[in-house]
Scaffold this motif. Structure first.
Motif, PDB file in Angstrom:
ATOM      1  N   ILE A   1       0.823  -1.207   0.000  1.00 20.26           N
ATOM      2  CA  ILE A   1       0.000   0.000   0.000  1.00 20.26           C
ATOM      3  C   ILE A   1       0.859   1.260   0.000  1.00 20.26           C
ATOM      4  O   ILE A   1       0.473   2.288  -0.567  1.00 20.26           O
ATOM      5  CB  ILE A   1      -0.965  -0.003   1.206  1.00 20.26           C
ATOM      6  N   ASP A   2       2.052   1.186   0.573  1.00 14.09           N
ATOM      7  CA  ASP A   2       2.936   2.360   0.602  1.00 14.09           C
ATOM      8  C   ASP A   2       3.341   2.777  -0.806  1.00 14.09           C
ATOM      9  O   ASP A   2       3.471   3.970  -1.093  1.00 14.09           O
ATOM     10  CB  ASP A   2       4.181   2.074   1.444  1.00 14.09           C
ATOM     11  N   GLU A   3       3.547   1.792  -1.689  1.00 13.86           N
ATOM     12  CA  GLU A   3       3.911   2.127  -3.070  1.00 13.86           C
ATOM     13  C   GLU A   3       2.772   2.856  -3.772  1.00 13.86           C
ATOM     14  O   GLU A   3       2.993   3.823  -4.509  1.00 13.86           O
ATOM     15  CB  GLU A   3       4.273   0.869  -3.855  1.00 13.86           C
ATOM     16  N   LEU A   4       1.550   2.404  -3.531  1.00 12.45           N
ATOM     17  CA  LEU A   4       0.405   3.063  -4.164  1.00 12.45           C
ATOM     18  C   LEU A   4       0.177   4.461  -3.595  1.00 12.45           C
ATOM     19  O   LEU A   4      -0.168   5.389  -4.331  1.00 12.45           O
ATOM     20  CB  LEU A   4      -0.847   2.208  -3.993  1.00 12.45           C
ATOM     21  N   ARG A   5       0.370   4.633  -2.293  1.00 13.46           N
ATOM     22  CA  ARG A   5       0.265   5.973  -1.704  1.00 13.46           C
ATOM     23  C   ARG A   5       1.309   6.910  -2.297  1.00 13.46           C
ATOM     24  O   ARG A   5       1.026   8.075  -2.602  1.00 13.46           O
ATOM     25  CB  ARG A   5       0.457   5.901  -0.180  1.00 13.46           C
ATOM     26  N   LYS A   6       2.533   6.399  -2.437  1.00 14.87           N
ATOM     27  CA  LYS A   6       3.609   7.209  -3.008  1.00 14.87           C
ATOM     28  C   LYS A   6       3.269   7.609  -4.434  1.00 14.87           C
ATOM     29  O   LYS A   6       3.463   8.772  -4.828  1.00 14.87           O
ATOM     30  CB  LYS A   6       4.919   6.412  -2.979  1.00 14.87           C
ATOM     31  N   TRP A   7       2.754   6.651  -5.211  1.00 12.17           N
ATOM     32  CA  TRP A   7       2.366   6.955  -6.598  1.00 12.17           C
ATOM     33  C   TRP A   7       1.265   8.003  -6.609  1.00 12.17           C
ATOM     34  O   TRP A   7       1.308   8.964  -7.380  1.00 12.17           O
ATOM     35  CB  TRP A   7       1.898   5.678  -7.300  1.00 12.17           C
ATOM     36  N   PHE A   8       0.271   7.835  -5.741  1.00  9.11           N
ATOM     37  CA  PHE A   8      -0.840   8.781  -5.669  1.00  9.11           C
ATOM     38  C   PHE A   8      -0.344  10.184  -5.329  1.00  9.11           C
ATOM     39  O   PHE A   8      -0.723  11.170  -5.972  1.00  9.11           O
ATOM     40  CB  PHE A   8      -1.852   8.311  -4.611  1.00  9.11           C
ATOM     41  N   ASN A   9       0.506  10.283  -4.329  1.00  8.16           N
ATOM     42  CA  ASN A   9       1.004  11.590  -3.908  1.00  8.16           C
ATOM     43  C   ASN A   9       1.827  12.264  -4.993  1.00  8.16           C
ATOM     44  O   ASN A   9       1.848  13.492  -5.107  1.00  8.16           O
ATOM     45  CB  ASN A   9       1.838  11.448  -2.632  1.00  8.16           C
ATOM     46  N   GLU A  10       2.500  11.465  -5.818  1.00 10.26           N
ATOM     47  CA  GLU A  10       3.309  12.021  -6.896  1.00 10.26           C
ATOM     48  C   GLU A  10       2.450  12.630  -7.987  1.00 10.26           C
ATOM     49  O   GLU A  10       2.778  13.669  -8.554  1.00 10.26           O
ATOM     50  CB  GLU A  10       4.203  10.928  -7.492  1.00 10.26           C
ATOM     51  N   TYR A  11       1.303  11.987  -8.302  1.00  9.53           N
ATOM     52  CA  TYR A  11       0.502  12.418  -9.441  1.00  9.53           C
ATOM     53  C   TYR A  11      -0.745  13.208  -9.075  1.00  9.53           C
ATOM     54  O   TYR A  11      -1.341  13.862  -9.935  1.00  9.53           O
ATOM     55  CB  TYR A  11       0.088  11.209 -10.280  1.00  9.53           C
ATOM     56  N   ALA A  12      -1.174  13.160  -7.804  1.00 12.82           N
ATOM     57  CA  ALA A  12      -2.434  13.803  -7.431  1.00 12.82           C
ATOM     58  C   ALA A  12      -2.427  15.300  -7.660  1.00 12.82           C
ATOM     59  O   ALA A  12      -3.461  15.896  -7.955  1.00 12.82           O
ATOM     60  CB  ALA A  12      -2.769  13.499  -5.969  1.00 12.82           C
ATOM     61  N   GLY A  13      -1.258  15.931  -7.538  1.00  7.39           N
ATOM     62  CA  GLY A  13      -1.199  17.371  -7.695  1.00  7.39           C
ATOM     63  C   GLY A  13      -1.127  17.848  -9.131  1.00  7.39           C
ATOM     64  O   GLY A  13      -1.227  19.038  -9.397  1.00  7.39           O
ATOM     65  N   LYS A  14      -0.967  16.924 -10.057  1.00  8.88           N
ATOM     66  CA  LYS A  14      -0.857  17.308 -11.460  1.00  8.88           C
ATOM     67  C   LYS A  14      -2.250  17.508 -12.047  1.00  8.88           C
ATOM     68  O   LYS A  14      -3.108  16.654 -11.949  1.00  8.88           O
ATOM     69  CB  LYS A  14      -0.079  16.246 -12.244  1.00  8.88           C
ATOM     70  N   GLN A  15      -2.477  18.632 -12.682  1.00  3.17           N
ATOM     71  CA  GLN A  15      -3.810  18.993 -13.149  1.00  3.17           C
ATOM     72  C   GLN A  15      -4.179  18.371 -14.488  1.00  3.17           C
ATOM     73  O   GLN A  15      -5.342  18.225 -14.807  1.00  3.17           O
ATOM     74  CB  GLN A  15      -3.931  20.524 -13.237  1.00  3.17           C
ATOM     75  N   GLU A  16      -3.190  18.024 -15.297  1.00  4.62           N
ATOM     76  CA  GLU A  16      -3.501  17.529 -16.627  1.00  4.62           C
ATOM     77  C   GLU A  16      -3.953  16.073 -16.547  1.00  4.62           C
ATOM     78  O   GLU A  16      -3.201  15.202 -16.156  1.00  4.62           O
ATOM     79  CB  GLU A  16      -2.271  17.611 -17.558  1.00  4.62           C
ATOM     80  N   PRO A  17      -5.217  15.790 -16.921  1.00  3.49           N
ATOM     81  CA  PRO A  17      -5.677  14.403 -16.880  1.00  3.49           C
ATOM     82  C   PRO A  17      -5.072  13.594 -17.993  1.00  3.49           C
ATOM     83  O   PRO A  17      -4.686  14.132 -19.045  1.00  3.49           O
ATOM     84  CB  PRO A  17      -7.198  14.524 -17.075  1.00  3.49           C
ATOM     85  N   ASN A  18      -4.985  12.299 -17.781  1.00  4.56           N
ATOM     86  CA  ASN A  18      -4.497  11.392 -18.809  1.00  4.56           C
ATOM     87  C   ASN A  18      -5.682  10.839 -19.570  1.00  4.56           C
ATOM     88  O   ASN A  18      -6.356   9.952 -19.111  1.00  4.56           O
ATOM     89  CB  ASN A  18      -3.702  10.253 -18.163  1.00  4.56           C
ATOM     90  N   GLU A  19      -6.018  11.406 -20.723  1.00  4.92           N
ATOM     91  CA  GLU A  19      -7.171  10.977 -21.486  1.00  4.92           C
ATOM     92  C   GLU A  19      -6.757   9.916 -22.481  1.00  4.92           C
ATOM     93  O   GLU A  19      -6.125  10.206 -23.490  1.00  4.92           O
ATOM     94  CB  GLU A  19      -7.803  12.173 -22.214  1.00  4.92           C
ATOM     95  N   GLU A  20      -7.122   8.676 -22.189  1.00  3.80           N
ATOM     96  CA  GLU A  20      -6.726   7.556 -23.049  1.00  3.80           C
ATOM     97  C   GLU A  20      -7.872   7.147 -23.955  1.00  3.80           C
ATOM     98  O   GLU A  20      -9.014   7.245 -23.557  1.00  3.80           O
ATOM     99  CB  GLU A  20      -6.282   6.362 -22.192  1.00  3.80           C
TER     100      GLU A  20
END
Length: 289
Positions: A270-289
């Motif tokens: 779970i720590d890896e997923l939290r770290k990933w979340f914290n890294e990307y949560a502040g980025k405003q540009e969504p990834n539209e696939e």
């Protein structure tokens, strides 16, 4: 959890982390997987996580109303305030005070003709079975009325619609699956309606039953059991294959189903997923696939 987009929780903390906080409001999430992998449990956890915050319509095409409530209890999810649409239509429940309407298509076997008649009066296609798309749609719209969120054909509040599963809706005509689900999206789509749906995945062909749901999905979570004949045990995995309007974790996640807890993460930690979340949560540009 927040990343600038309004989101609907899946009721599973590690999976919410993997989707930057949950499903973007108004998106359609498809969950595919073989029988026994945990698709229905995931939808029940999502229902339980949101029922106190917004109206929830739960469409069960393969399980009876009381079995949905009973299965939820096994994972410490209280859905006892839910009402069955069939019970409302027959008058067994008169004073509806709930945020959750369960549409049990088994229970609608006697009442579906009334729903069909309403659809026919509006010029919609006649349906022949309670499992047809027209009955499902009429049932969902009736649930909106019961929940008090429908006004002149508009949905007036945020609502979560869960369909578990899609496959029976085209079992009589698999070749029509794409058309049926496209019509479903046309009729259901609203910016304040978030949809979570499941579909069977056949390990023998490597495809979802009917090939009819991926094209209407904004996001896809695929779940599978890793070679049980070779492993000699049940080893469950899932991966987020795509997601519009949001970034998402791209690695497979191993999980187990535990009584009282539901889907629990095995790896990564779970720590890896939290770290990933914290890294990307502040980025405003969504990834539209």
């Amino acid at each position: 959890m927040s990343s600038g987009i309004r989101r609907i929780s899946l009721g599973i903390d590690w999976l919410d982390y993997a989707m930057l906080g949950g499903v973007p409001r108004g998106n359609w999430l498809l969950i595919t997987g073989e029988p026994g992998v945990g698709k229905s449990i995931l939808t029940i956890q999502a229902a339980g996580a949101n029922v106190n915050a917004m109206p929830v319509v739960y469409v069960s095409t393969e399980t009876r109303f009381y079995d949905v409530v009973r299965q939820a209890k096994q994972f410490n999810i209280d859905l006892t305030d839910a009402v069955s649409l069939a019970d409302v239509l027959t008058g067994r429940v008169k004073d509806v005070k709930t945020n959750l309407v369960v549409i049990d298509l088994f229970g609608l076997a006697r009442e579906y003709r009334e729903l069909l008649r309403a659809s026919e009066e509006e010029g919609r296609t006649k349906a022949k079975s309670p499992l047809s798309m027209e009955v499902v749609m009429a049932s969902i719209e009736k649930a909106y009325e019961i929940l008090g969120i429908s006004e002149e054909g508009r949905v007036t509040k945020d609502v979560l619609v869960i369909i578990d599963s899609l496959a029976p809706m085209w079992s009589h005509a698999p070749a029509m699956a794409r058309l049926i689900t496209y019509r479903l999206r046309q009729r259901l789509y609203r910016s304040n309606v978030t949809v979570i749906m499941t579909n069977q995945y056949a390990p023998t062909t490597g495809m979802t039953f009917g090939f009819g749901a991926e094209h209407i999905a904004d996001a896809i979570i695929h779940m599978w059991i890793e070679e049980p004949e070779k492993k000699k045990e049940i080893e469950r995995w899932l991966i987020i294959k795509k997601a519009r309007l949001t970034n998402h974790y791209r690695k497979a996640m191993k999980f187990e189903i535990e009584p009282g807890k539901g889907l629990t993460l095995i790896e990564p930690g779970i720590d890896e997923l939290r770290k990933w979340f914290n890294e990307y949560a502040g980025k405003q540009e969504p990834n539209e696939e």
